[in-house]
Design a protein around this motif. Sequence first.
Motif, PDB file in Angstrom:
ATOM      1  N   LEU A  17     -25.435 -19.543 -28.936  1.00 43.82           N
ATOM      2  CA  LEU A  17     -24.281 -19.794 -29.783  1.00 43.82           C
ATOM      3  C   LEU A  17     -24.737 -19.969 -31.223  1.00 43.82           C
ATOM      4  N   ASP A  18     -24.043 -19.315 -32.127  1.00 47.70           N
ATOM      5  CA  ASP A  18     -24.322 -19.541 -33.537  1.00 47.70           C
ATOM      6  C   ASP A  18     -23.067 -20.093 -34.204  1.00 47.70           C
ATOM      7  N   ARG A  19     -23.178 -20.489 -35.455  1.00 44.75           N
ATOM      8  CA  ARG A  19     -22.079 -21.120 -36.173  1.00 44.75           C
ATOM      9  C   ARG A  19     -20.846 -20.207 -36.223  1.00 44.75           C
ATOM     10  N   ARG A  20     -21.035 -18.935 -36.529  1.00 44.22           N
ATOM     11  CA  ARG A  20     -19.918 -17.996 -36.620  1.00 44.22           C
ATOM     12  C   ARG A  20     -19.211 -17.882 -35.266  1.00 44.22           C
ATOM     13  N   GLY A  21     -19.976 -17.791 -34.185  1.00 44.39           N
ATOM     14  CA  GLY A  21     -19.371 -17.716 -32.857  1.00 44.39           C
ATOM     15  C   GLY A  21     -18.585 -18.967 -32.522  1.00 44.39           C
ATOM     16  N   PHE A  22     -19.118 -20.117 -32.920  1.00 43.12           N
ATOM     17  CA  PHE A  22     -18.425 -21.372 -32.687  1.00 43.12           C
ATOM     18  C   PHE A  22     -17.104 -21.395 -33.443  1.00 43.12           C
ATOM     19  N   LEU A  23     -17.131 -20.987 -34.711  1.00 43.73           N
ATOM     20  CA  LEU A  23     -15.910 -20.997 -35.506  1.00 43.73           C
ATOM     21  C   LEU A  23     -14.875 -20.017 -34.963  1.00 43.73           C
ATOM     22  N   GLU A  24     -15.324 -18.888 -34.430  1.00 50.63           N
ATOM     23  CA  GLU A  24     -14.390 -17.948 -33.817  1.00 50.63           C
ATOM     24  C   GLU A  24     -13.710 -18.587 -32.609  1.00 50.63           C
ATOM     25  N   CYS A  25     -14.474 -19.311 -31.811  1.00 50.40           N
ATOM     26  CA  CYS A  25     -13.894 -20.000 -30.650  1.00 50.40           C
ATOM     27  C   CYS A  25     -12.874 -21.041 -31.097  1.00 50.40           C
ATOM     28  N   MET A  26     -13.196 -21.771 -32.149  1.00 50.14           N
ATOM     29  CA  MET A  26     -12.300 -22.818 -32.611  1.00 50.14           C
ATOM     30  C   MET A  26     -10.983 -22.234 -33.097  1.00 50.14           C
ATOM     31  N   ALA A  27     -11.009 -21.004 -33.598  1.00 55.28           N
ATOM     32  CA  ALA A  27      -9.784 -20.381 -34.104  1.00 55.28           C
ATOM     33  C   ALA A  27      -8.764 -20.194 -32.988  1.00 55.28           C
ATOM     34  N   TRP A  28      -9.213 -19.892 -31.763  1.00 51.69           N
ATOM     35  CA  TRP A  28      -8.244 -19.690 -30.683  1.00 51.69           C
ATOM     36  C   TRP A  28      -8.148 -20.880 -29.744  1.00 51.69           C
ATOM     37  N   ALA A  29      -9.164 -21.735 -29.706  1.00 47.74           N
ATOM     38  CA  ALA A  29      -9.125 -22.861 -28.776  1.00 47.74           C
ATOM     39  C   ALA A  29      -8.580 -24.123 -29.418  1.00 47.74           C
ATOM     40  N   GLY A  30      -8.555 -24.183 -30.730  1.00 40.53           N
ATOM     41  CA  GLY A  30      -8.165 -25.413 -31.401  1.00 40.53           C
ATOM     42  C   GLY A  30      -9.369 -26.326 -31.523  1.00 40.53           C
ATOM     43  N   THR A  31      -9.165 -27.451 -32.135  1.00 39.92           N
ATOM     44  CA  THR A  31     -10.306 -28.302 -32.421  1.00 39.92           C
ATOM     45  C   THR A  31     -10.142 -29.692 -31.820  1.00 39.92           C
ATOM     46  N   GLY A  32      -9.581 -29.794 -30.644  1.00 41.03           N
ATOM     47  CA  GLY A  32      -9.337 -31.121 -30.115  1.00 41.03           C
ATOM     48  C   GLY A  32      -9.594 -31.276 -28.630  1.00 41.03           C
ATOM     49  N   MET A  33      -9.967 -32.499 -28.269  1.00 35.03           N
ATOM     50  CA  MET A  33     -10.150 -32.894 -26.870  1.00 35.03           C
ATOM     51  C   MET A  33      -9.431 -34.213 -26.661  1.00 35.03           C
ATOM     52  N   LEU A  34      -8.826 -34.364 -25.503  1.00 35.36           N
ATOM     53  CA  LEU A  34      -8.230 -35.628 -25.105  1.00 35.36           C
ATOM     54  C   LEU A  34      -9.204 -36.322 -24.166  1.00 35.36           C
ATOM     55  N   TRP A  35      -9.554 -37.541 -24.492  1.00 28.52           N
ATOM     56  CA  TRP A  35     -10.444 -38.347 -23.651  1.00 28.52           C
ATOM     57  C   TRP A  35      -9.637 -39.515 -23.107  1.00 28.52           C
ATOM     58  N   SER A  36      -9.870 -39.874 -21.867  1.00 33.22           N
ATOM     59  CA  SER A  36      -9.183 -41.020 -21.284  1.00 33.22           C
ATOM     60  C   SER A  36     -10.160 -41.798 -20.411  1.00 33.22           C
ATOM     61  N   VAL A  37      -9.880 -43.084 -20.281  1.00 31.48           N
ATOM     62  CA  VAL A  37     -10.710 -43.946 -19.442  1.00 31.48           C
ATOM     63  C   VAL A  37      -9.834 -44.492 -18.326  1.00 31.48           C
ATOM     64  N   THR A  38     -10.256 -44.247 -17.092  1.00 31.67           N
ATOM     65  CA  THR A  38      -9.548 -44.735 -15.915  1.00 31.67           C
ATOM     66  C   THR A  38     -10.562 -45.377 -14.992  1.00 31.67           C
ATOM     67  N   GLY A  39     -10.364 -46.636 -14.687  1.00 30.10           N
ATOM     68  CA  GLY A  39     -11.284 -47.338 -13.796  1.00 30.10           C
ATOM     69  C   GLY A  39     -12.723 -47.306 -14.297  1.00 30.10           C
ATOM     70  N   GLY A  40     -12.900 -47.303 -15.606  1.00 31.49           N
ATOM     71  CA  GLY A  40     -14.234 -47.290 -16.186  1.00 31.49           C
ATOM     72  C   GLY A  40     -14.864 -45.911 -16.296  1.00 31.49           C
ATOM     73  N   LEU A  41     -14.159 -44.879 -15.837  1.00 31.83           N
ATOM     74  CA  LEU A  41     -14.703 -43.527 -15.895  1.00 31.83           C
ATOM     75  C   LEU A  41     -14.041 -42.736 -17.013  1.00 31.83           C
ATOM     76  N   LEU A  42     -14.862 -42.053 -17.785  1.00 31.69           N
ATOM     77  CA  LEU A  42     -14.377 -41.245 -18.901  1.00 31.69           C
ATOM     78  C   LEU A  42     -14.024 -39.852 -18.407  1.00 31.69           C
ATOM     79  N   GLY A  43     -12.837 -39.377 -18.752  1.00 34.94           N
ATOM     80  CA  GLY A  43     -12.409 -38.032 -18.407  1.00 34.94           C
ATOM     81  C   GLY A  43     -12.019 -37.291 -19.671  1.00 34.94           C
ATOM     82  N   SER A  44     -12.041 -35.971 -19.621  1.00 36.80           N
ATOM     83  CA  SER A  44     -11.686 -35.203 -20.807  1.00 36.80           C
ATOM     84  C   SER A  44     -10.887 -33.968 -20.427  1.00 36.80           C
ATOM     85  N   ALA A  45     -10.139 -33.480 -21.401  1.00 34.54           N
ATOM     86  CA  ALA A  45      -9.373 -32.245 -21.231  1.00 34.54           C
ATOM     87  C   ALA A  45      -9.145 -31.644 -22.605  1.00 34.54           C
ATOM     88  N   VAL A  46      -9.129 -30.318 -22.663  1.00 33.25           N
ATOM     89  CA  VAL A  46      -8.779 -29.636 -23.899  1.00 33.25           C
ATOM     90  C   VAL A  46      -7.317 -29.934 -24.187  1.00 33.25           C
TER      91      VAL A  46
END
Length: 131
Positions: A17-46
């Motif tokens: 992965l290079d910087r340009r490839g990363f930025l191309e991905c961000m253009a269609w994927a967005g730049t955010g993740m949702l993190w949550s904690v349940t019972g002490g366990l960290l979970g994530s989702a785009v």
Amino acid sequence: MKPKNKIILHDHNQDGLDRRGFLECMAWAGTGMLWSVTGGLLGSAVLPGRAGAAEMGGMMGKSSFSFVQISDSHIGFSKDANKDVAGTLKEAIVRINALPQAPDFILHTCDLTHLSEAEEFDTLDQLLKGL
């Protein structure tokens, strides 16, 4: 039309992965993740698209707290990899605001602006006020 070949120009970490490839991905994927904690366990989702935000309600409702991480907005960048970085960040903000439950906090990590110019920080400030 034949697709343009994708090549890695600078693979500094030998990770494919290079910087340009990363930025191309961000253009269609967005730049955010949702993190949550349940019972002490960290979970994530785009962050889901506008239509899929309701599906996140179960994940957020069961957690003791949640937060959103946005990253690499690069306000001021305008090359081929992503010619509309402000639009990409706006889409991430729309997705955050569409969540069925507001996150407890929002964390922006890494590369807020591209050149650290005053007007780039002003643009970022105005966009983030929409959260």
